[in-house]
Motif scaffolding. Sequence first.
Motif, short mmCIF file in Angstrom:
data_model
loop_
_atom_site.label_atom_id
_atom_site.label_comp_id
_atom_site.label_asym_id
_atom_site.label_seq_id
_atom_site.Cartn_x
_atom_site.Cartn_y
_atom_site.Cartn_z
N ASN A 51 0.83 -1.19 0.00
CA ASN A 51 0.00 0.00 0.00
C ASN A 51 0.87 1.24 0.00
O ASN A 51 1.73 1.41 0.86
N PHE A 52 0.66 2.10 -0.99
CA PHE A 52 1.40 3.35 -1.12
C PHE A 52 0.50 4.50 -0.69
O PHE A 52 -0.67 4.56 -1.07
N GLU A 101 4.81 7.05 1.38
CA GLU A 101 4.98 5.92 2.30
C GLU A 101 4.57 4.62 1.63
O GLU A 101 3.65 4.59 0.82
N MET A 102 5.25 3.55 2.00
CA MET A 102 4.89 2.22 1.52
C MET A 102 4.80 1.27 2.70
O MET A 102 5.71 1.20 3.53
N ASP A 103 3.69 0.55 2.79
CA ASP A 103 3.51 -0.48 3.81
C ASP A 103 3.60 -1.83 3.12
O ASP A 103 2.72 -2.22 2.36
N PHE A 105 8.41 1.79 4.59
CA PHE A 105 9.39 2.54 3.80
C PHE A 105 8.78 3.91 3.53
O PHE A 105 7.66 4.02 3.04
N SER A 106 9.48 4.99 3.91
CA SER A 106 8.91 6.32 3.72
C SER A 106 9.97 7.33 3.32
O SER A 106 11.16 7.17 3.61
N PRO A 110 11.60 -2.47 -7.76
CA PRO A 110 10.16 -2.29 -7.60
C PRO A 110 9.79 -1.32 -6.50
O PRO A 110 8.76 -0.67 -6.57
N LEU A 111 10.59 -1.23 -5.43
CA LEU A 111 10.27 -0.33 -4.33
C LEU A 111 10.28 1.11 -4.76
O LEU A 111 9.31 1.85 -4.61
#
Length: 251
Positions: A19-20, A37-39, A113-114, A150-151
């Motif tokens: 989820n971005f 942000e990425m969860d 990741f943010s 991909p991130l």
Amino acid sequence: MKSKFLLFLTFLLVFSSCNFTENLNVKDDGTGTFALEMDGAGLMAMAGDKLSEGLNQKKDTKVIDSTFSFKEIFEAKKDSIAKLSPEQQAALKKMENFVMRIKMNAEKQQFLFSMDTPFKSVADLQNMMDGFKILNDLKGKSDNGGMANPLTDGLGSNAKVDYSYNGKTFTRSATMNKEALDKVKNDSLGMAKMIFASSKYTLKYHFPKAVKSVSNPDALFSADRKTITVEYPFTDYSENPEKLNLNVVFE
């Protein structure tokens, strides 16, 4: 070793969701903070140990909590950046105040990741994603033989995004560029679509005043109407960034 890990990570992304979130917080005086942000909790649930090893390269490390600034990245890439055009260097200059955070805990199945930055005016965020694309190119070529990550690719955008705020209204306007649109169409059945098929892209905007109206019919309001949230499947956003355009009017 890094290339093998990225292949492994890509495989995981295909079969799990990330989820971005684009998180914007505007204060009374027009200043504020912006974060991408990425969860990736789904990744940790599937292969937390392997993911930790791949990012940290230490098999006995299960927890990662790292923070660093983009200024550090630019310092390490200064020779390559010096070869860029003045326009590209200016785009990277906008990113100097960004801070990147990575939190990973295999036991708790946590992977956050943010990238966030303060701003003096919403206008400071204009076309901010240009810098991310340039940086991705620099890192991709030198760190993994040009292989996509991909991130960082997931946090990018295929459009030019403009923001404006004058205390009475707020707008977010995305315009797809032709080159990116052609690339998306050509890859419509390729790896990128597979990777993010089950992922979400969310706008979460916080304002100092209650919202009277918002143009996007899918927007949700908080109880005090000072926060709006809009969510779309990531692939829909990637192919049609205009779906997340907003025109907000305050009370």
